[in-house]
Design an enzyme around this catalytic site. Structure first.
Site, PDB file in Angstrom:
ATOM      1  N   ALA A 231     -21.927  25.415  11.011  1.00 51.69           N
ATOM      2  CA  ALA A 231     -22.651  26.134   9.964  1.00 51.69           C
ATOM      3  C   ALA A 231     -22.556  25.297   8.700  1.00 51.69           C
ATOM      4  O   ALA A 231     -21.669  24.460   8.562  1.00 51.69           O
ATOM      5  CB  ALA A 231     -22.019  27.506   9.758  1.00 51.69           C
TER       6      ALA A 231
ATOM      7  N   GLY B  13     -20.040  26.179  14.505  1.00 53.26           N
ATOM      8  CA  GLY B  13     -21.234  26.917  14.914  1.00 53.26           C
ATOM      9  C   GLY B  13     -22.109  26.111  15.863  1.00 53.26           C
ATOM     10  O   GLY B  13     -22.858  26.691  16.653  1.00 53.26           O
TER      11      GLY B  13
ATOM     12  N   GLU C 138     -20.616  26.684  19.166  1.00 52.63           N
ATOM     13  CA  GLU C 138     -20.913  28.081  19.516  1.00 52.63           C
ATOM     14  C   GLU C 138     -22.369  28.260  19.923  1.00 52.63           C
ATOM     15  O   GLU C 138     -22.676  29.016  20.852  1.00 52.63           O
ATOM     16  CB  GLU C 138     -20.543  28.986  18.331  1.00 52.63           C
ATOM     17  CG  GLU C 138     -19.038  28.999  18.085  1.00 52.63           C
ATOM     18  CD  GLU C 138     -18.622  29.710  16.818  1.00 52.63           C
ATOM     19  OE1 GLU C 138     -17.638  30.462  16.853  1.00 52.63           O
ATOM     20  OE2 GLU C 138     -19.276  29.523  15.779  1.00 52.63           O
TER      21      GLU C 138
ATOM     22  N   GLU D 173     -12.976  24.937  12.506  1.00 50.38           N
ATOM     23  CA  GLU D 173     -12.960  25.871  11.370  1.00 50.38           C
ATOM     24  C   GLU D 173     -11.575  26.024  10.757  1.00 50.38           C
ATOM     25  O   GLU D 173     -11.418  26.274   9.578  1.00 50.38           O
ATOM     26  CB  GLU D 173     -13.474  27.262  11.821  1.00 50.38           C
ATOM     27  CG  GLU D 173     -14.956  27.306  12.149  1.00 50.38           C
ATOM     28  CD  GLU D 173     -15.266  27.039  13.609  1.00 50.38           C
ATOM     29  OE1 GLU D 173     -14.450  26.389  14.314  1.00 50.38           O
ATOM     30  OE2 GLU D 173     -16.343  27.477  14.070  1.00 50.38           O
TER      31      GLU D 173
HETATM   32  N1  DAK Z   1     -22.017  21.626   6.671  1.00 52.06           N
HETATM   33  C1  DAK Z   1     -22.669  20.979   5.663  1.00 52.06           C
HETATM   34  N2  DAK Z   1     -22.811  19.661   5.624  1.00 52.06           N
HETATM   35  C2  DAK Z   1     -22.311  18.940   6.637  1.00 52.06           C
HETATM   36  C3  DAK Z   1     -21.629  19.527   7.726  1.00 52.06           C
HETATM   37  C4  DAK Z   1     -21.496  20.960   7.732  1.00 52.06           C
HETATM   38  N3  DAK Z   1     -20.934  21.638   8.748  1.00 52.06           N
HETATM   39  N4  DAK Z   1     -21.230  18.550   8.570  1.00 52.06           N
HETATM   40  C5  DAK Z   1     -21.670  17.392   8.021  1.00 52.06           C
HETATM   41  N5  DAK Z   1     -22.311  17.614   6.876  1.00 52.06           N
HETATM   42  C6  DAK Z   1     -22.932  16.640   5.964  1.00 52.06           C
HETATM   43  C7  DAK Z   1     -21.865  15.867   5.200  1.00 52.06           C
HETATM   44  O1  DAK Z   1     -21.444  16.590   4.063  1.00 52.06           O
HETATM   45  C8  DAK Z   1     -22.653  14.607   4.803  1.00 52.06           C
HETATM   46  O2  DAK Z   1     -23.499  14.928   3.743  1.00 52.06           O
HETATM   47  P1  DAK Z   1     -23.567  13.970   2.418  1.00 52.06           P
HETATM   48  O3  DAK Z   1     -22.168  13.909   1.930  1.00 52.06           O
HETATM   49  O4  DAK Z   1     -24.060  12.676   2.948  1.00 52.06           O
HETATM   50  O5  DAK Z   1     -24.519  14.663   1.500  1.00 52.06           O
HETATM   51  C9  DAK Z   1     -23.525  14.366   6.013  1.00 52.06           C
HETATM   52  O6  DAK Z   1     -23.598  15.631   6.719  1.00 52.06           O
HETATM   53  C10 DAK Z   1     -22.940  13.348   6.987  1.00 52.06           C
HETATM   54  O7  DAK Z   1     -21.605  13.744   7.263  1.00 52.06           O
HETATM   55  P2  DAK Z   1     -20.352  12.751   7.127  1.00 52.06           P
HETATM   56  O8  DAK Z   1     -20.601  11.729   6.077  1.00 52.06           O
HETATM   57  O9  DAK Z   1     -19.136  13.604   7.027  1.00 52.06           O
HETATM   58  O10 DAK Z   1     -20.406  12.046   8.565  1.00 52.06           O
HETATM   59  P3  DAK Z   1     -19.201  11.431   9.398  1.00 52.06           P
HETATM   60  O11 DAK Z   1     -19.835  10.754  10.556  1.00 52.06           O
HETATM   61  O12 DAK Z   1     -18.290  10.662   8.519  1.00 52.06           O
HETATM   62  O13 DAK Z   1     -18.370  12.695   9.931  1.00 52.06           O
HETATM   63  C11 DAK Z   1     -18.169  14.899  10.987  1.00 52.06           C
HETATM   64  C12 DAK Z   1     -18.963  13.548  10.869  1.00 52.06           C
HETATM   65  C13 DAK Z   1     -18.950  15.804  11.876  1.00 52.06           C
HETATM   66  C14 DAK Z   1     -16.801  14.598  11.628  1.00 52.06           C
HETATM   67  C15 DAK Z   1     -17.954  15.486   9.566  1.00 52.06           C
HETATM   68  O14 DAK Z   1     -19.230  15.540   8.925  1.00 52.06           O
HETATM   69  C16 DAK Z   1     -17.381  16.890   9.612  1.00 52.06           C
HETATM   70  O15 DAK Z   1     -16.186  17.052   9.793  1.00 52.06           O
HETATM   71  N6  DAK Z   1     -18.248  17.902   9.408  1.00 52.06           N
HETATM   72  C17 DAK Z   1     -17.817  19.278   9.329  1.00 52.06           C
HETATM   73  C18 DAK Z   1     -17.516  19.811  10.714  1.00 52.06           C
HETATM   74  C19 DAK Z   1     -17.017  21.261  10.649  1.00 52.06           C
HETATM   75  O16 DAK Z   1     -16.002  21.529  10.010  1.00 52.06           O
HETATM   76  N7  DAK Z   1     -17.748  22.172  11.260  1.00 52.06           N
HETATM   77  C20 DAK Z   1     -17.427  23.566  11.248  1.00 52.06           C
HETATM   78  C21 DAK Z   1     -18.114  24.223  10.084  1.00 52.06           C
HETATM   79  S1  DAK Z   1     -17.720  25.964   9.951  1.00 52.06           S
HETATM   80  C22 DAK Z   1     -21.184  32.661  11.523  1.00 52.06           C
HETATM   81  C23 DAK Z   1     -21.618  31.832  12.519  1.00 52.06           C
HETATM   82  C24 DAK Z   1     -21.104  30.558  12.639  1.00 52.06           C
HETATM   83  C25 DAK Z   1     -20.183  30.093  11.715  1.00 52.06           C
HETATM   84  C26 DAK Z   1     -19.752  30.918  10.709  1.00 52.06           C
HETATM   85  C27 DAK Z   1     -20.252  32.192  10.612  1.00 52.06           C
HETATM   86  N8  DAK Z   1     -21.692  33.982  11.421  1.00 52.06           N
HETATM   87  C28 DAK Z   1     -22.663  34.488  12.398  1.00 52.06           C
HETATM   88  C29 DAK Z   1     -21.275  34.865  10.389  1.00 52.06           C
HETATM   89  C30 DAK Z   1     -19.699  28.748  11.861  1.00 52.06           C
HETATM   90  C31 DAK Z   1     -18.863  28.140  11.012  1.00 52.06           C
HETATM   91  C32 DAK Z   1     -18.743  26.684  11.078  1.00 52.06           C
HETATM   92  O17 DAK Z   1     -19.358  26.033  11.865  1.00 52.06           O
END
Ligand code: DAK
Length: 259
Positions: free
Chosen positions: A67, A110, A113, A133
Site C-alpha cells: 500500500a 498489500g 496480499e 509492515e
Molecule cells: N509506498 C509508497 N512508495 C513506495 C512504496 C510504498 N509501499 N514502495 C516503494 N515506493 C517508492 C519509493 O519511495 C521510491 O520513491 P521515490 O523516493 O523515488 O520518490 C520508489 O518507490 C522506488 O523505491 P526505492 O527507491 O525504495 O527502491 P529500492 O529498489 O531501493 O527498494 C523496496 C525497493 C521495495 C525494497 C523499497 O522500496 C521498500 O522497502 N518499499 C516499501 C515496502 C513496504 O514496506 N511495503 C509494505 C507497505 S504497508 C489495507 C490494505 C493493505 C495495507 C494496509 C491497509 N486496508 C484494506 C485497510 C497494506 C499495507 C502495506 O502494504
C-alpha cells in the site's frame, strides 16, 4: 474515464483479459485511486461474457511494493475507518472469475496480499514475497496474517510477519504460496498460457469450482462438502455439462457457452 494507474488489455488470449498495475516509478504502490481503478476494472471484466479468466500483473521490477506508505503515513484511525479501504478489497474478493497473478520483482505488504487474493500465482525467478509492515510499526491488514498462514503454515508466516524477511520465488513455491516459478522473461507469457488453458473450460463450472475451493478456507469440512455437492448438482442443470460429456463421448473438443 480512462484509468490512470492500470492498463487493461482485452483478449490477450481467447477469453483472457490482462490487467497491468501501472505506477512503475512508485513500484506499483497501491494508492487509493489505483485500488479503486482495479476494483472497477475487475468488476467490469467479471460481468463481461467474452472474458473467462483474468491475469493480473505489475512489471518486471515490481508486482506491487505494498500500500502507498506516503498516502497512509499521516492518517488517523478515524481517517482509516472513514476511507474504508476494506470495501475495495472485499469487492475484489467477490470476483467470481479466476484471477491469475503474474508476479515479478517485489510483492510486498498489500502487494503480497493482493497476489494472495488471486487464485493462482505464476512468478518469475526474481519475485520476492514479503510482509514487511512490522518494520513500519504496523502489521498486515489485508489478509497477510490469515491467507499467508493458511498457505505456508505457522512457522514461515510468523517469520515473514514478525521479522519482515522477504522470501524468494523458489521458497514461496516450496512453501505452497505460489504455483510456478519461471525465468523472468517468461513469467507473463506463462501466466497467460495458464489462463488460456483455464479459459477453455466451462465458465460456469470455473466460477462454481472457484467458489467451492475458497469455501474450504472458512467452513468446517462437513459444511464445505455440502457446499461442494450443491454446486456439483447445480452444474447438471447447465448446457455446458451436457456439452462437456457429449463431447467426451464423441471424441471432440467441447464448445462451452457458459449456459
Ligand atoms: N509506498 C509508497 N512508495 C513506495 C512504496 C510504498 N509501499 N514502495 C516503494 N515506493 C517508492 C519509493 O519511495 C521510491 O520513491 P521515490 O523516493 O523515488 O520518490 C520508489 O518507490 C522506488 O523505491 P526505492 O527507491 O525504495 O527502491 P529500492 O529498489 O531501493 O527498494 C523496496 C525497493 C521495495 C525494497 C523499497 O522500496 C521498500 O522497502 N518499499 C516499501 C515496502 C513496504 O514496506 N511495503 C509494505 C507497505 S504497508 C489495507 C490494505 C493493505 C495495507 C494496509 C491497509 N486496508 C484494506 C485497510 C497494506 C499495507 C502495506 O502494504
Amino acid at each position: 474515464m480512462q484509468p490512470e494507474f492500470i492498463i487493461i488489455h482485452q483478449q490477450v488470449a481467447p477469453h483472457v483479459a490482462h490487467i497491468q498495475l501501472n505506477r512503475p516509478k512508485e513500484l506499483n504502490a497501491l494508492n487509493l485511486q489505483l485500488m479503486g481503478e482495479l476494483r472497477d476494472a475487475l468488476k467490469q471484466l467479471d460481468a463481461d461474457d467474452t472474458v473467462r479468466v483474468i491475469v493480473l500483473s505489475g512489471n518486471e521490477k515490481a508486482f506491487a511494493a505494498g500500500a502507498d506508505i506516503k498516502q497512509m503515513a499521516d492518517k488517523t484511525a478515524v481517517d482509516m475507518y472513514n476511507i474504508d479501504q476494506f470495501s475495495t478489497w472485499d469487492a475484489i474478493k467477490k470476483i467470481k472469475k479466476p484471477i491469475i497473478a503474474a508476479v515479478s520483482g517485489f510483492a510486498l505488504g498489500g502487494g503480497c496480499e493482493l497476489s494472495m487474493l488471486c487464485d493462482m500465482i505464476v512468478a518469475s525467478e526474481t519475485a520476492r514475497f514479503g510482509q514487511p509492515e512490522i518494520k513500519l510499526g504496523v502489521m498486515p491488514g489485508a489478509g497477510g496474517t490469515q491467507r499467508l498462514t493458511r498457505a505456508v503454515g505457522k512457522a514461515l508466516a510468523m517469520e515473514m510477519v514478525l521479522s519482515g524477511r522477504f522470501i524468494t520465488a523458489q521458497e514461496a513455491r516450496q512453501a505452497g504460496l505460489i504455483n510456478h516459478v519461471v525465468p523472468v522473461e517468461l513469467y507473463l507469457q506463462e501466466a497467460i498460457k495458464l489462463a488460456a488453458a483455464t479459459a477453455t473450460m466451462s465458465p460456469l463450472a470455473l466460477k462454481m469450482a472457484k467458489e467451492a475451493v475458497l469455501k474450504a478456507f472458512d467452513t468446517t469440512l462437513e459444511e464445505g462438502l455440502h457446499f461442494e455437492r450443491k454446486n456439483f448438482y447445480l452444474l447438471f442443470a447447465s448446457e455446458d455439462q451436457k456439452e462437456g460429456m457429449r463431447a467426451f463421448t464423441e471424441k471432440r473438443a467441447p464448445v462451452f457457452t457458459g449456459k
